[in-house]
Design an enzyme around this catalytic site. Structure first.
Site, PDB file in Angstrom:
ATOM      1  N   HIS A   1       0.765  -1.022  -0.190  1.00 60.41           N
ATOM      2  CA  HIS A   1      -0.124  -0.298  -0.324  1.00 60.41           C
ATOM      3  C   HIS A   1       0.727   1.320   0.145  1.00 60.41           C
ATOM      4  O   HIS A   1       1.260   1.524   1.140  1.00 60.41           O
ATOM      5  CB  HIS A   1      -0.943   0.394   0.814  1.00 60.41           C
ATOM      6  CG  HIS A   1      -1.685   0.895   1.295  1.00 60.41           C
ATOM      7  ND1 HIS A   1      -3.149   1.047   1.867  1.00 60.41           N
ATOM      8  CD2 HIS A   1      -1.688   2.511   1.483  1.00 60.41           C
ATOM      9  CE1 HIS A   1      -3.733   2.154   1.345  1.00 60.41           C
ATOM     10  NE2 HIS A   1      -2.608   3.442   1.622  1.00 60.41           N
TER      11      HIS A   1
ATOM     12  N   HIS B   1       1.530   5.209  -2.600  1.00 58.31           N
ATOM     13  CA  HIS B   1       1.241   6.784  -3.544  1.00 58.31           C
ATOM     14  C   HIS B   1       2.985   6.801  -4.153  1.00 58.31           C
ATOM     15  O   HIS B   1       2.761   8.552  -3.724  1.00 58.31           O
ATOM     16  CB  HIS B   1       0.417   7.292  -2.535  1.00 58.31           C
ATOM     17  CG  HIS B   1      -1.094   6.884  -1.368  1.00 58.31           C
ATOM     18  ND1 HIS B   1      -2.319   6.525  -2.017  1.00 58.31           N
ATOM     19  CD2 HIS B   1      -1.085   6.375  -0.115  1.00 58.31           C
ATOM     20  CE1 HIS B   1      -3.055   6.349  -1.477  1.00 58.31           C
ATOM     21  NE2 HIS B   1      -2.186   5.745  -0.267  1.00 58.31           N
TER      22      HIS B   1
ATOM     23  N   LYS C   1       2.363  10.414  -5.314  1.00 63.93           N
ATOM     24  CA  LYS C   1       2.398  11.217  -4.795  1.00 63.93           C
ATOM     25  C   LYS C   1       4.065  12.040  -4.343  1.00 63.93           C
ATOM     26  O   LYS C   1       4.171  12.975  -3.552  1.00 63.93           O
ATOM     27  CB  LYS C   1       1.291  11.461  -3.866  1.00 63.93           C
ATOM     28  CG  LYS C   1       0.234  11.159  -4.139  1.00 63.93           C
ATOM     29  CD  LYS C   1      -1.354  11.022  -2.723  1.00 63.93           C
ATOM     30  CE  LYS C   1      -2.169  11.285  -2.474  1.00 63.93           C
ATOM     31  NZ  LYS C   1      -3.430   9.896  -2.602  1.00 63.93           N
TER      32      LYS C   1
ATOM     33  N   HIS D   1      -9.333   2.256   1.446  1.00 62.19           N
ATOM     34  CA  HIS D   1      -9.004   3.041   2.728  1.00 62.19           C
ATOM     35  C   HIS D   1     -10.484   3.240   3.371  1.00 62.19           C
ATOM     36  O   HIS D   1     -11.239   3.759   2.603  1.00 62.19           O
ATOM     37  CB  HIS D   1      -8.858   5.188   1.736  1.00 62.19           C
ATOM     38  CG  HIS D   1      -7.421   4.361   1.191  1.00 62.19           C
ATOM     39  ND1 HIS D   1      -7.114   3.655   0.147  1.00 62.19           N
ATOM     40  CD2 HIS D   1      -6.487   5.445   1.768  1.00 62.19           C
ATOM     41  CE1 HIS D   1      -5.656   4.485  -0.259  1.00 62.19           C
ATOM     42  NE2 HIS D   1      -4.608   5.269   0.272  1.00 62.19           N
TER      43      HIS D   1
ATOM     44  N   GLU E   1      -9.955   6.307   8.115  1.00 62.87           N
ATOM     45  CA  GLU E   1      -8.370   7.275   8.645  1.00 62.87           C
ATOM     46  C   GLU E   1      -8.692   8.374   9.707  1.00 62.87           C
ATOM     47  O   GLU E   1      -8.484   9.214   9.691  1.00 62.87           O
ATOM     48  CB  GLU E   1      -7.906   7.171   7.421  1.00 62.87           C
ATOM     49  CG  GLU E   1      -6.302   7.522   7.876  1.00 62.87           C
ATOM     50  CD  GLU E   1      -5.600   8.034   6.946  1.00 62.87           C
ATOM     51  OE1 GLU E   1      -6.375   7.937   5.373  1.00 62.87           O
ATOM     52  OE2 GLU E   1      -4.105   8.030   6.452  1.00 62.87           O
TER      53      GLU E   1
ATOM     54  N   ASP F   1       3.043   3.630   3.047  1.00 60.36           N
ATOM     55  CA  ASP F   1       1.675   3.884   2.660  1.00 60.36           C
ATOM     56  C   ASP F   1       2.751   5.493   2.079  1.00 60.36           C
ATOM     57  O   ASP F   1       3.243   5.343   1.107  1.00 60.36           O
ATOM     58  CB  ASP F   1       1.224   4.899   4.091  1.00 60.36           C
ATOM     59  CG  ASP F   1      -0.451   5.400   3.209  1.00 60.36           C
ATOM     60  OD1 ASP F   1      -0.675   5.167   2.841  1.00 60.36           O
ATOM     61  OD2 ASP F   1      -0.614   5.782   4.508  1.00 60.36           O
ATOM     62  N   ASN F   2       2.192   6.604   2.299  1.00 62.25           N
ATOM     63  CA  ASN F   2       2.968   7.563   1.479  1.00 62.25           C
ATOM     64  C   ASN F   2       4.345   7.723   1.995  1.00 62.25           C
ATOM     65  O   ASN F   2       4.611   7.688   3.067  1.00 62.25           O
ATOM     66  CB  ASN F   2       2.261   9.091   1.926  1.00 62.25           C
ATOM     67  CG  ASN F   2       0.381   8.750   1.737  1.00 62.25           C
ATOM     68  OD1 ASN F   2      -0.635   8.027   2.296  1.00 62.25           O
ATOM     69  ND2 ASN F   2       0.307   9.341   0.790  1.00 62.25           N
TER      70      ASN F   2
HETATM   71  O1  LIG Z   1      -3.379   8.046   3.370  1.00 62.97           O
HETATM   72  C1  LIG Z   1      -4.136   8.534   2.683  1.00 62.97           C
HETATM   73  C2  LIG Z   1      -5.348   8.685   2.419  1.00 62.97           C
HETATM   74  C3  LIG Z   1      -5.726   8.859   1.041  1.00 62.97           C
HETATM   75  N1  LIG Z   1      -4.085   9.919   0.548  1.00 62.97           N
HETATM   76  C4  LIG Z   1      -3.675   9.155   0.598  1.00 62.97           C
HETATM   77  O2  LIG Z   1      -2.358   9.456  -0.131  1.00 62.97           O
HETATM   78  N2  LIG Z   1      -3.183   8.902   1.657  1.00 62.97           N
END
Ligand SMILES: O=c1cc[nH]c(=O)[nH]1
Length: 433
Positions: free
Chosen positions: A70, A72, A75, A223, A226, A327-328
């Protein structure tokens, strides 16, 4: 620099330390590590061969290369031009949206994704699932770049994409924008995803989501929840919809933070439904420690009380397949991170108290994500690719005490160059508005 330079060619590495559960042996939480020798031949792990050079690894811990399920990538690394104003979830959402509209050309997305992949490769990851923001017209731009990168990186990092849109963009009657997105997902061999939140038509929209997924034979990746607002409980709605529709392709739900603040009986009832529905869970503890329980920008500084982590122990006890992921990375959702699964394992262990519990949590960074995503199962068995991460640590305490910056990464039997890309490479993309 790597702690040891291995010779080129076939070799037997002796005296390695490995979690017993990764080689099908049983351990105990107190004694879960065993010593093994591994023979590497023609890019694969091979049967013992007495004729090969032997290297004493002096107890170094070995893992198969990692799966980061998971992320991104689209981004990643925008922080210098798009910093989160207050570290909050809303700050992240609005900052990313403005940056996406202003800056996410194909060239911009591609350069940052490639940079992130080089980081992950150097740290010892061989498979990644990324979410891709898919609000039109971004979906076409990002999926095109992703598809090209997936081809270029094949054999180094296997890639999957999941579209990311919000549940309120799904027409409960079917059709429209989400139908077009589902077609793109199917055409590119990707995964259908969205963010859920409380909505008057949540159940109808979820039924429409699973109808789109079912019609095209797609896996699902959500998602959800959160937040540390206990009233937010869309994970339960997802589980109820899976049970009601009988949807039987793999479903994974990420985050699920609000479970940690809900009344115990309510949270456990949701977990029972999740277990019955066969839903996989992925926890993103570094990002959620950063985002959750933040103070608004204009309020006086306040120490966070909550960790934001979901109920991984209670899930595992019910047989729910739990994974952890990055994650990010260096974007408004998480200011730090480098797609390093050893860091994720270290931080998850501290944040979620994975130590002093089961003896198989290491699977949540390797085999559990493979089960969820369908990536090849990481393995140390003879015949598996010789894709390994070896650390100068003989025990968990030695492993987690240091960042393991001197680890060895072996891909297809060869020790790779682990030099990380220089952030300055991205400077030309950062002075935008
Ligand atoms: O944690 C998250 C939730 C939505 N979008 C993201 O990029 N990260």
């Amino acid at each position: 620099m790597d702690f040891l330079r291995l010779p080129e060619g076939s070799v037997t590495l002796t005296n390695l330390t490995v979690p017993a559960c990764l080689i099908g042996k049983s351990g105990t939480p107190a004694a879960d590590l065993v010593r093994i020798d591994l023979t590497l031949k023609d890019g694969r792990i091979a049967a013992p061969d007495g004729s090969l050079p032997r290297i004493d690894m002096k107890g170094a811990m070995v893992f198969p290369s990692f799966i980061d399920m998971h992320t991104h990538l689209d981004k990643g690394h925008i922080w210098p031009r798009a910093a989160n104003p207050d570290g909050s979830f809303m700050g992240a959402l609005t900052t990313v949206e403005a940056d996406r509209i202003a800056n996410w050309s194909g060239a911009d997305v591609r350069a940052r994704m490639d940079f992130a992949l080089r980081c992950a490769y150097a740290h010892g990851t061989s498979a990644i699932r990324t979410h891709l923001d898919a609000i039109p017209p971004q979906h076409r731009i990002s999926f095109a770049e992703f598809t090209r990168l997936r081809e270029e990186w094949a054999g180094r990092i296997e890639l999957q994409a999941a579209c990311l849109t919000s549940i309120d963009r799904i027409d409960p009657e079917g059709g429209g924008e989400f139908a077009e997105l589902a077609d793109l997902v199917a055409e590119t061999g990707s995964v259908l995803g969205c963010v859920t939140f409380p909505d008057a038509q949540l159940s109808d929209r979820l039924r429409a989501f699973f109808a789109h997924a079912g019609k095209r034979g797609l896996h699902a990746d959500f998602h959800a929840d959160e937040t540390t607002d206990p009233s937010v409980a869309t994970l339960r709605a997802i589980a109820e919809t899976v049970l009601e529709t009988g949807y039987d392709a793999p479903v994974v739900v990420g985050h699920c933070c609000s479970l940690s603040v809900q009344p115990e009986a309510e949270a456990m009832h949701t977990l029972d439904l999740v277990a019955r529905a066969g839903i996989n869970i992925v926890s993103l503890p570094m990002c959620n420690l950063y985002l959750q329980d933040r103070t608004a920008q204009d309020a006086p500084a306040r120490t966070p009380r909550l960790r934001g982590v979901t109920l991984v122990h209670e899930m595992a006890a019910r047989g729910i397949n739990v994974s952890f992921a990055s994650d990010n990375t260096r974007d408004p959702f998480y200011a730090y991170g480098d797609l390093d699964m050893i860091e994720v394992m270290r931080e998850a262990t501290r944040i979620a108290h994975l130590d002093h519990s089961r003896d198989d949590w290491v699977k949540a960074f390797l085999t559990n994500p493979a089960t969820t995503t369908g990536f090849a199962q990481p393995s140390l068995d003879a015949g598996a690719p010789a894709d390994l991460v070896i650390c100068r640590a003989r025990s968990w305490t030695e492993l987690f005490a240091r960042p393991q910056s001197d680890r060895i990464v072996i891909r297809q039997g060869r020790q790779i160059d682990r030099t990380l890309p220089d952030y300055a490479e991205l400077d030309h993309l950062m002075d935008r508005t």
